[in-house]
Design a protein around this motif. Structure first.
Motif: not given
Length: 255
Positions: A8-9, A34-36, A93-96, A139-143
């Motif tokens: 968490k940023v 990982k997740l952000l 990094i494949n993010a959504v 391997n998708v990183v949720p944002v």
């Protein structure tokens, strides 16, 4: 169980290009799932000011009237979220980008009026991570932006630390979850003016004592309340630190 790292940023880290890039560089180095989760309150305050909308805060929490809700929706769900997603894509990094309304991820209700009317602020009722798990396993990183919904069409502003801890708690049923709260300081400080006064281990009794003495105050209070709640509900490890120490694991550890 596989490991899942949730970062968490917030604070200045997510608001300034240099510090955001430094964070994303560190985030790239984290291995495995990982997740952000991000905030963006300072940007929301700046844009609200440009639009002539006054910002009101109580104990680190934003009073969200109808106009402020429009601003935070644009900033959190749009500007900040997509900057982060684009930055991750640039690093391979494949993010959504998601809010709590997407996939019916986080349902909440409008906080009841007691002493203070917080406006369109949501208190979490239900977390649905079924689609989130599918993304993570591919391997998708949720944002995730700090917006929820009430299942009746109303978006709600919800504290980003709460979002992170609620997701961590639910996902702890499926992964070994390591939760990092990242901001510009090295951890929780005994003296806000002394960056070296990090409290390296913090338990609930100490937290309550420091809060009563005013050593811990404002936005750090909800962050730590959420941390202790998540720790008690099965999150493996919780650390409050700055981006540089994500990999080293130095900072304030919740025990």
């Amino acid at each position: 169980m596989d490991r899942l790292t949730i970062i968490k940023v917030g604070g200045k880290v997510v608001e300034e290009p240099e510090s955001l890039n430094a964070l994303l560089d560190q985030f790239q180095r984290i291995s495995g799932n990982k997740l952000l989760v991000h905030g963006g309150g300072r940007t929301a305050t700046v844009i609200a000011e440009k639009l002539g909308i006054e910002t009101q805060m109580v104990d680190g929490r934003r009073i969200t009237d109808a106009k402020t809700l429009e601003v935070v929706t644009m900033v959190y769900g749009g500007l900040v979220n997509k900057r982060i997603v684009a930055g991750l894509q640039a690093r391979g990094i494949n993010a959504v980008g998601l809010t709590g309304a997407d996939f019916n991820l986080i349902k909440a209700h409008k906080r009841p009026i007691k002493d203070i009317d917080y406006g369109f602020v949501g208190d979490v009722d239900d977390v649905n991570v079924s689609e989130l798990r599918l993304l993570i396993n591919e391997n998708v990183v949720p944002v995730v932006a700090p917006l929820t919904h009430d299942a009746k069409g109303q978006l709600l502003n919800t504290n980003a630390d709460t979002i992170a801890s609620e997701l961590a708690t639910e996902l702890a049923n499926y992964f070994k979850v390591y939760l990092f709260f990242c901001f510009e300081k090295k951890g929780v400080l005994l003296n806000p003016d002394d960056d070296s006064s990090v409290i390296y281990d913090l338990n609930l009794q100490q937290f309550n004592e420091y809060k009563a003495e005013g050593i811990i105050s404002a936005g750090m209070i909800p962050k730590l309340e959420n941390s202790f709640r998540a720790k008690m509900k099965g999150v493996q490890e919780i650390l409050i630190t700055n981006p540089e120490n994500i990999i080293t694991g130095r900072g304030t550890r919740i025990i």
